[in-house]
Write a protein that holds these residues in place. Structure first.
Motif, PDB file in Angstrom:
ATOM      1  N   GLY A 121     -14.296  13.508 -16.657  1.00 16.08           N
ATOM      2  CA  GLY A 121     -14.806  13.730 -15.289  1.00 16.08           C
ATOM      3  C   GLY A 121     -14.074  14.804 -14.505  1.00 16.08           C
ATOM      4  O   GLY A 121     -13.651  14.536 -13.374  1.00 16.08           O
ATOM      5  N   ASP A 175     -16.284  13.450  -2.066  1.00 11.47           N
ATOM      6  CA  ASP A 175     -17.662  13.308  -2.531  1.00 11.47           C
ATOM      7  C   ASP A 175     -18.260  12.007  -1.987  1.00 11.47           C
ATOM      8  O   ASP A 175     -19.439  11.726  -2.158  1.00 11.47           O
ATOM      9  CB  ASP A 175     -17.759  13.370  -4.070  1.00 11.47           C
ATOM     10  N   TYR A 220     -17.930  17.990  -3.426  1.00 12.39           N
ATOM     11  CA  TYR A 220     -18.694  19.099  -3.994  1.00 12.39           C
ATOM     12  C   TYR A 220     -19.650  19.769  -3.035  1.00 12.39           C
ATOM     13  O   TYR A 220     -20.338  20.711  -3.411  1.00 12.39           O
ATOM     14  CB  TYR A 220     -19.413  18.617  -5.276  1.00 12.39           C
TER      15      TYR A 220
HETATM   16  C1  X5A Z   1     -13.086  14.079  -9.655  1.00 12.01           C
HETATM   17  C2  X5A Z   1     -14.564  13.801  -9.680  1.00 12.01           C
HETATM   18  C3  X5A Z   1     -16.575  13.536 -10.964  1.00 12.01           C
HETATM   19  C4  X5A Z   1     -17.108  13.656 -12.360  1.00 12.01           C
HETATM   20  C5  X5A Z   1     -18.610  13.455 -12.401  1.00 12.01           C
HETATM   21  C6  X5A Z   1     -19.175  13.582 -13.784  1.00 12.01           C
HETATM   22  N1  X5A Z   1     -15.166  13.780 -10.860  1.00 12.01           N
HETATM   23  N2  X5A Z   1     -20.570  13.306 -13.823  1.00 12.01           N
HETATM   24  O1  X5A Z   1     -15.155  13.671  -8.620  1.00 12.01           O
END
Ligand code: X5A
Ligand code: ZN
Length: 678
Positions: A145, A267, A307
């Motif tokens: 991730g 996020d 993001y």
């Molecule tokens: C650090 C973080 C998210 C990964 C998402 C993968 N990772 N689908 O927010």
């Protein structure tokens, strides 16, 4: 006492980037870091922080958490070509290597450790590290991730080793489950790990059984892993706050950490394509403010996900300015958690009941999947943080969110200059008062008389009493004119000062004033009844006025020696106060107070989260220790140590429970369990 806020950022960490096409990973871009930093610059926050340089984390430090094999694989990618990099990356779930990834990941680890050192050595009180790649999905032997090394987990192990810490709290407010961090500490009772995460009954990535509320830790670590699953998207400010009030904060105060580390992913904020939640940037100011009350203020915030660049940047700024001690902005939106959130809260409380003293006498029962089964129950995003926000996220569109945030942030103003506290007091009392506190000159008799002229005549009959109100008027005036953010006045008649303060601020235009009375206070009848909410904390039962939704009597006598007031503040006073959303908070401390200095300071510190931190405290008893403690709480310096944790007695728990039942229809942030219909 340490002061200052560290900020750690190095452009070098923007060199790690995705070199090929991958729709899963392409949101983890270098601009996440650079644009957040630019945003901090534009709010003039960078110059107010203490710049702390990054360093590379050493191999030894990485091995505190990771296997040698994992380290060697990561190291070997530095000299690979694109094709080879792509091949190694495919061994992991959602990760990409770049030739600079290993170097950046070592800088990310080092940045976290630099922050821990700065805070633990007392160079600063708290701080934030902006890092890439993030860390919380990374496991002993695997990248995952977008994460290569688990920055936060390494920081916690490092703090244990180097500073001998025995209790560290990790708060993971990223919208994903930090399963990597959970695995690393699940058997470790010295690290309390809390995570909330989008879960949707295991539909959402990483779709693990062990992300649910019943994963409480293993072996000796039982009770030290807290998972709060979000089973719907669209969760907003009130859902986040409800989880803090009814789950995280009581556990955190009972745990009494020596250091708090935040796995700070944004996020979970509005507009994020991963989280699809509705929480607006100012909620992060509140979350940060709450955590600053723990561990004597030692708080290390380390970036994880986030993001939506604009949302991320605004939320980072909210966090940093709160760390700096600025007033906390008013939270927006209807203050009521949604049903799905309350279900999750109820379930995690039930799962943790065997491990936590504060839960011992609470009635907790499991409740499974109710909101998904019943078509009658409302959806999470039918109760969003703001109406505007719901319109935007229902029809998800990044451009619209950007526009929304632009408008929204204009309404979230931080008073400038920030943090100022006024106090009355004798000449020379400055040196026992904390920084940022200014002494005000009291008004003279003619000034007061001119001000009072008729308007307060029914309240103030004697000249002598009138004079004693001098400091009340002058301080309140400064608060209302925004010359200062909050203030303390000593008064021989706290009840009268409070009544005058109330009328004065209503006359000024305030619609909602929260009055918290501590001790025996003579209730002075007022004409502003509809514009205030009174919470009276005292030992003796107050029979008058009960049954009125704007008057709440809370009989409470703090346990001598210990401190059992947390449960009342967190489980009742704060939820009521946040439901009410006051424009001003008045705290009046009268004689025979049933709370100790630390209890009163905690109350003041936590209520500073309301009303843009506008708080007027009036103290009848001019005990210097109390004044000093309250002054510290008002300027955002840390509250005094709480002493040994004493759980509330069954009788007290029942008292709170009864009040909660009585008032939760009116003040909805009190809800911590689903009404079973009886
Ligand atoms: C650090 C973080 C998210 C990964 C998402 C993968 N990772 N689908 O927010
Ligand atoms: Zn995340």
């Amino acid at each position: 006492m340490a002061s200052g806020t560290a900020l750690i950022y190095d452009e070098e960490m923007t060199t790690h980037k995705l070199l090929w096409n991958d729709p899963i990973c392409d949101i983890e871009v270098p601009e996440r870091l650079s644009s957040s930093y630019e945003q901090l610059r534009s709010y003039h926050l960078v110059e107010r922080c203490v710049h702390v340089p990054v360093r590379e984390g050493s191999e030894e430090e990485i091995l505190l958490v990771h296997s040698l094999e994992h380290l060697e694989v990561a190291k070997s990618t530095q000299t690979m070509n694109e094709e080879e990099l792509k091949r190694v990356s495919e061994n992991y779930d959602a990760f990409f290597f770049h030739p600079s990834t290993y170097h950046c990941a070592r800088l990310a680890v080092g940045a976290a450790l630099q922050l821990v050192d700065a805070v633990m050595a007392g160079k600063v009180r708290n701080g934030m590290a902006l890092v890439r790649p993030p860390g919380h999905h990374s496991q002993r032997n695997a990248a995952n991730g977008f994460c290569l090394f688990n920055n936060v987990a390494i920081a916690a192990e490092y703090a244990k080793l180097k500073y001998g810490l025995q209790r560290i709290l990790i708060v993971d407010w990223d919208v994903h489950h930090g399963q990597g961090t959970q695995y690393i500490f699940e058997e470790d009772p010295s690290v309390l790990y809390f995570s909330w995460h989008r879960y949707e009954h295991q539909e959402f990535w990483p779709s693990l059984k062990e992300s649910d509320y019943d994963a409480v830790g293993l072996g000796k670590g039982k009770g030290f892993n807290i998972n709060l699953p979000w089973n719907k998207v669209g969760m907003g400010n009130s859902d986040y706050l409800a989880v803090f009030f009814h789950v995280l904060l009581p556990m955190a105060f009972e745990f009494d950490p020596e250091l708090v580390i935040v796995s700070s992913g944004y996020d979970s904020g509005i507009g994020d394509p991963e989280g699809q939640m509705n929480a607006t940037p100012e909620v992060f100011a509140h979350l940060t403010h709450f955590l600053m009350q723990l561990a004597n203020g030692k708080l290390c915030v380390i970036l994880e996900g986030g993001y939506h660049l604009k949302s991320l940047g605004e939320s980072v700024c909210m966090t940093v300015r709160t760390l700096l001690g600025d007033p906390v902005p008013q939270i927006t939106g209807e203050m009521a958690p949604c049903l799905s959130a309350v279900e999750s809260i109820q379930n995690v409380r039930a799962a943790h009941k065997p491990y936590w003293k504060w839960l011992a006498y609470e009635d907790t029962s499991f409740l499974q999947n109710l909101s998904t089964k019943s078509h009658l129950l409302k959806k999470a995003n039918s109760n969003p943080s703001t109406e505007d926000a719901s319109q935007i996220t229902n029809n998800y569109n990044t451009v619209k969110v950007e526009r929304f945030l632009e408008l929204h942030m204009k309404n979230i103003l931080f008073p400038v200059p920030p943090i100022k506290t006024a106090t009355s007091g004798s000449e020379g009392s400055e040196h026992f008062l904390p920084e940022h506190v200014q002494l005000v000159k009291e008004m003279d008799e003619t000034e007061i008389k001119a001000l009072v002229s008729g308007f307060y005549a029914d309240l103030v009959k004697e000249d002598k009493t009138l004079l004693s109100l001098g400091s009340t008027f002058v301080i309140l005036d400064k608060i209302l004119k925004k010359e200062v953010c909050n203030g303390i006045a000593a008064s021989p008649t706290a009840a009268l000062s409070a009544a005058v303060a109330l009328r004065h601020s209503v006359r000024f235009g305030f619609q909602r004033v929260l009055c918290v009375f501590v001790g025996d206070m003579q209730m002075i009848p007022n004409t502003e009844d509809g514009k205030m909410l009174i919470i009276n904390i005292c030992e003796k039962e107050q029979s008058r006025k009960t049954g009125c939704k704007h008057y709440i009597s809370l009989n409470w006598k703090e346990d001598a020696g210990g401190n059992d007031f947390f449960s009342a503040v967190l489980g009742f006073i704060l939820p009521v106060a946040y439901s009410y959303q006051p424009n001003l908070t008045v705290i009046a401390v009268g004689p025979n107070r049933s709370l100790g200095i630390s209890g009163i300071s905690l109350l003041v510190a936590l209520l500073r989260g309301l009303a843009e931190s506008r708080v007027f405290v009036v103290i009848e008893d001019t005990e210097i220790n109390l004044m000093q403690s309250v002054a510290k709480a008002l300027v955002g310096a840390s509250t005094p140590p709480f002493g040994i944790y004493v759980p509330p007695t069954q009788e007290k728990v029942n008292k709170i429970k009864a009040l909660r039942d009585q008032f939760q229809q009116e003040w909805k942030m009190l809800q911590s369990s689903v009404n079973d219909g009886t």
